[in-house]
Design a protein around this motif. Sequence first.
Motif, PDB file in Angstrom:
ATOM      1  N   GLN A 286      13.129 -20.139 -20.694  1.00 29.99           N
ATOM      2  CA  GLN A 286      14.407 -19.825 -20.217  1.00 29.99           C
ATOM      3  C   GLN A 286      15.640 -20.018 -21.056  1.00 29.99           C
ATOM      4  OE1 GLN A 286      14.811 -21.643 -16.407  1.00 29.99           O
ATOM      5  NE2 GLN A 286      16.946 -20.671 -16.061  1.00 29.99           N
ATOM      6  N   ARG A 287      15.777 -21.162 -21.802  1.00 28.43           N
ATOM      7  CA  ARG A 287      16.645 -21.347 -22.789  1.00 28.43           C
ATOM      8  C   ARG A 287      16.571 -19.998 -23.904  1.00 28.43           C
ATOM      9  NH1 ARG A 287      15.240 -26.778 -21.871  1.00 28.43           N
ATOM     10  NH2 ARG A 287      14.293 -26.808 -23.920  1.00 28.43           N
ATOM     11  N   ALA A 288      15.338 -19.995 -24.288  1.00 27.81           N
ATOM     12  CA  ALA A 288      15.121 -18.903 -25.355  1.00 27.81           C
ATOM     13  C   ALA A 288      15.511 -17.649 -24.992  1.00 27.81           C
ATOM     14  CB  ALA A 288      13.812 -18.963 -25.966  1.00 27.81           C
ATOM     15  N   GLU A 289      15.176 -17.400 -23.677  1.00 30.18           N
ATOM     16  CA  GLU A 289      15.742 -15.895 -23.259  1.00 30.18           C
ATOM     17  C   GLU A 289      17.173 -15.923 -23.091  1.00 30.18           C
ATOM     18  OE1 GLU A 289      13.566 -15.599 -19.259  1.00 30.18           O
ATOM     19  OE2 GLU A 289      11.561 -15.313 -20.418  1.00 30.18           O
ATOM     20  N   GLU A 290      17.796 -16.821 -22.520  1.00 32.34           N
ATOM     21  CA  GLU A 290      19.373 -17.102 -22.419  1.00 32.34           C
ATOM     22  C   GLU A 290      20.064 -16.858 -23.843  1.00 32.34           C
ATOM     23  OE1 GLU A 290      20.037 -20.597 -20.554  1.00 32.34           O
ATOM     24  OE2 GLU A 290      19.693 -20.004 -18.435  1.00 32.34           O
ATOM     25  N   GLU A 291      19.309 -17.387 -24.932  1.00 34.97           N
ATOM     26  CA  GLU A 291      19.700 -17.180 -26.482  1.00 34.97           C
ATOM     27  C   GLU A 291      19.640 -15.929 -26.584  1.00 34.97           C
ATOM     28  OE1 GLU A 291      21.564 -19.269 -28.113  1.00 34.97           O
ATOM     29  OE2 GLU A 291      21.563 -20.627 -26.488  1.00 34.97           O
ATOM     30  N   LEU A 292      18.349 -15.144 -26.241  1.00 35.94           N
ATOM     31  CA  LEU A 292      18.064 -14.017 -26.828  1.00 35.94           C
ATOM     32  C   LEU A 292      18.996 -12.953 -26.114  1.00 35.94           C
ATOM     33  CD1 LEU A 292      16.140 -12.000 -28.198  1.00 35.94           C
ATOM     34  CD2 LEU A 292      14.873 -11.852 -26.260  1.00 35.94           C
ATOM     35  N   GLN A 293      19.441 -13.290 -24.899  1.00 34.85           N
ATOM     36  CA  GLN A 293      20.459 -12.207 -24.185  1.00 34.85           C
ATOM     37  C   GLN A 293      21.844 -12.253 -24.910  1.00 34.85           C
ATOM     38  OE1 GLN A 293      20.384 -13.467 -20.011  1.00 34.85           O
ATOM     39  NE2 GLN A 293      18.581 -12.529 -19.504  1.00 34.85           N
ATOM     40  N   LYS A 294      22.160 -13.650 -25.185  1.00 38.98           N
ATOM     41  CA  LYS A 294      23.440 -13.631 -25.892  1.00 38.98           C
ATOM     42  C   LYS A 294      23.265 -12.823 -27.184  1.00 38.98           C
ATOM     43  CE  LYS A 294      24.485 -18.079 -24.125  1.00 38.98           C
ATOM     44  NZ  LYS A 294      24.776 -19.576 -24.436  1.00 38.98           N
ATOM     45  N   LEU A 295      22.238 -13.076 -28.186  1.00 39.78           N
ATOM     46  CA  LEU A 295      22.134 -12.271 -29.224  1.00 39.78           C
ATOM     47  C   LEU A 295      22.065 -10.764 -29.300  1.00 39.78           C
ATOM     48  CD1 LEU A 295      19.157 -14.624 -31.041  1.00 39.78           C
ATOM     49  CD2 LEU A 295      21.800 -14.413 -31.834  1.00 39.78           C
ATOM     50  N   ASN A 296      21.441 -10.265 -28.237  1.00 37.01           N
ATOM     51  CA  ASN A 296      21.344  -8.930 -27.677  1.00 37.01           C
ATOM     52  C   ASN A 296      22.559  -8.521 -27.399  1.00 37.01           C
ATOM     53  OD1 ASN A 296      18.569  -8.648 -27.911  1.00 37.01           O
ATOM     54  ND2 ASN A 296      18.138  -9.064 -25.915  1.00 37.01           N
ATOM     55  N   GLN A 297      23.664  -9.343 -26.745  1.00 41.21           N
ATOM     56  CA  GLN A 297      24.826  -8.933 -26.445  1.00 41.21           C
ATOM     57  C   GLN A 297      25.829  -8.847 -27.829  1.00 41.21           C
ATOM     58  OE1 GLN A 297      26.232  -7.803 -23.525  1.00 41.21           O
ATOM     59  NE2 GLN A 297      28.152  -7.457 -24.384  1.00 41.21           N
ATOM     60  N   LYS A 298      25.481  -9.866 -28.510  1.00 43.83           N
ATOM     61  CA  LYS A 298      26.160  -9.943 -29.858  1.00 43.83           C
ATOM     62  C   LYS A 298      25.706  -8.630 -30.704  1.00 43.83           C
ATOM     63  CE  LYS A 298      27.214 -14.711 -30.332  1.00 43.83           C
ATOM     64  NZ  LYS A 298      26.977 -15.921 -31.301  1.00 43.83           N
ATOM     65  N   CYS A 299      24.567  -8.194 -30.617  1.00 46.05           N
ATOM     66  CA  CYS A 299      23.951  -7.129 -31.325  1.00 46.05           C
ATOM     67  C   CYS A 299      24.732  -5.865 -30.777  1.00 46.05           C
ATOM     68  CB  CYS A 299      22.556  -6.797 -31.068  1.00 46.05           C
ATOM     69  SG  CYS A 299      21.597  -8.026 -32.206  1.00 46.05           S
ATOM     70  N   LEU A 300      24.859  -5.669 -29.468  1.00 49.06           N
ATOM     71  CA  LEU A 300      25.541  -4.640 -28.940  1.00 49.06           C
ATOM     72  C   LEU A 300      27.117  -4.599 -29.538  1.00 49.06           C
ATOM     73  CD1 LEU A 300      24.169  -4.789 -25.345  1.00 49.06           C
ATOM     74  CD2 LEU A 300      23.434  -2.854 -26.997  1.00 49.06           C
ATOM     75  N   GLU A 301      27.586  -5.568 -29.402  1.00 50.94           N
ATOM     76  CA  GLU A 301      28.759  -5.822 -29.829  1.00 50.94           C
ATOM     77  C   GLU A 301      29.189  -5.332 -31.269  1.00 50.94           C
ATOM     78  OE1 GLU A 301      30.126  -9.617 -28.758  1.00 50.94           O
ATOM     79  OE2 GLU A 301      30.243  -9.208 -26.470  1.00 50.94           O
ATOM     80  N   LEU A 302      28.127  -5.745 -32.011  1.00 58.27           N
ATOM     81  CA  LEU A 302      28.425  -5.456 -33.476  1.00 58.27           C
ATOM     82  C   LEU A 302      28.020  -3.960 -33.948  1.00 58.27           C
ATOM     83  CD1 LEU A 302      26.407  -8.580 -35.148  1.00 58.27           C
ATOM     84  CD2 LEU A 302      28.803  -7.771 -35.550  1.00 58.27           C
ATOM     85  N   LYS A 303      27.049  -3.532 -32.756  1.00 58.69           N
ATOM     86  CA  LYS A 303      26.858  -2.005 -33.096  1.00 58.69           C
ATOM     87  C   LYS A 303      27.830  -1.219 -32.703  1.00 58.69           C
ATOM     88  CE  LYS A 303      23.421   1.400 -31.554  1.00 58.69           C
ATOM     89  NZ  LYS A 303      22.350   1.759 -30.513  1.00 58.69           N
ATOM     90  N   ALA A 304      28.550  -1.552 -31.500  1.00 64.85           N
ATOM     91  CA  ALA A 304      30.084  -0.932 -31.141  1.00 64.85           C
ATOM     92  C   ALA A 304      30.859  -1.010 -32.427  1.00 64.85           C
ATOM     93  CB  ALA A 304      30.488  -1.407 -29.878  1.00 64.85           C
TER      94      ALA A 304
END
Length: 326
Positions: A286-304
Motif C-alpha cells: 500500500q505504501r509502495a502504491e501510494e509512492e507510485l501514485q505520487k511518482l506518476n503524478q510527478k511524471c504527469l506534471e513533468l510531461k506537461a
Amino acid sequence: MESEEVDNKFTWVIKNFSTLQYDKIYSDPFVIGGCKWHLLAYPKGNKFNNSLSLYLVVDDARALPCGWRRYAQFSLTIINQLTDKLSQRGEKQNWFNQRNLGSGFTSMIPLPNLHAKNAGYLVNGEVKIVVEINDLEVIGKLDVSEESEETNQPLKKIKLDDNDAVSFDSLNETSPVKESIDVNGFQVLPSQVESVKCIFERHPDFASKFRPKNRHLKSTYMTVLLGLIKTLCQLPEELTDDDLDEASVAVSYVENGGLRLDWLEKKLAEVKAKKKKVETGKARLQRAEEELQKLNQKCLELKAFLEKENADVSEANVPLSFEDVV
C-alpha cells in the motif's frame, strides 16, 4: 418477516426486501440443539462490498455462564425460488464465545444478482434464507433443556458441564442417520474417509493415547480436528485473529482428549506467521502504491512541463524575416 424452525434447520423469510430502510436486520431467535441463535443480515451490503452479508449469531449471550463456548458446523443458503440448483450456499465451522458471537459471510451474493428480475432470489418481494447446523458442541449449559424443546433435534450434540464432564444427546430413533465408516476406530462420514486415512498414514501414532472410548465422542473429536485442518487450508488473509485464536483453543481442547497434534501446532504457527507476513506485506504494498501514485503524478506534471517548454522553445526558435529586421 416470517420464520420456520424444523429440526436442525431454520428458515427466515424476509418480506418487502427491496424497500427495507435498515442497514442491518435480525431474524427472530430460534433454538437448534438446545442453543439459541439468530441471523443477522445486511440487506444493503456492508461498507466493504456491494453484496448481501449474512451471519449466524449467538442469541442473548449475556445470559450465558462465564467461559461458555460453542463449536458449530453450519451452512447458510440464499434460496433460489425458481430452481434449487442456483441457490447460494456457504458452509463454515466456528468456535463461538463471548468475544466471537457471530460467524458467516460478508459476500453471500452480489446485490445486483439478488435484485435481478426473474433471477429467482427475490420473488414477490420475499427473500428466503435457510440456516442448517449439522454438528454442535457446547461447553457450559444449554440455553434450552431437552425437556423443554418441542421436538428432539436430529443433531449430534456434546455438552460439557462446569466440571468438564461429558454427556451425549442421542439421536432420535426416527431421525435420519447418515452412513458412517470405521477408520482406525473412528466412525466418520464417507466424505471424511480419505482425509482421516491420510492423517493416520502421515501420523500413525497421533491417536495412540486417545482416551475417550465412546464412538460418538471419538467422531466429534475427529470432526473438530478436520474442521481445524480445513480452517488452516484457507488463505491466510481470509483468517481473522479471532479465527486463529479459536483454532489455538480448539487444538488445546483436542489435545486434552489425548490426540498428539504437535504437527498441527507447527502448521498453525506457520499459518500465523504467513498471515503476519501477508499483513505486513500488504502494508508495504500500500505504501509502495501510494509512492507510485505520487511518482506518476510527478511524471504527469513533468510531461506537461516538457510539453510547455517545447512549445515555448518552438515558438522562440523562429528566424526573423527580412521585413521583421527592416
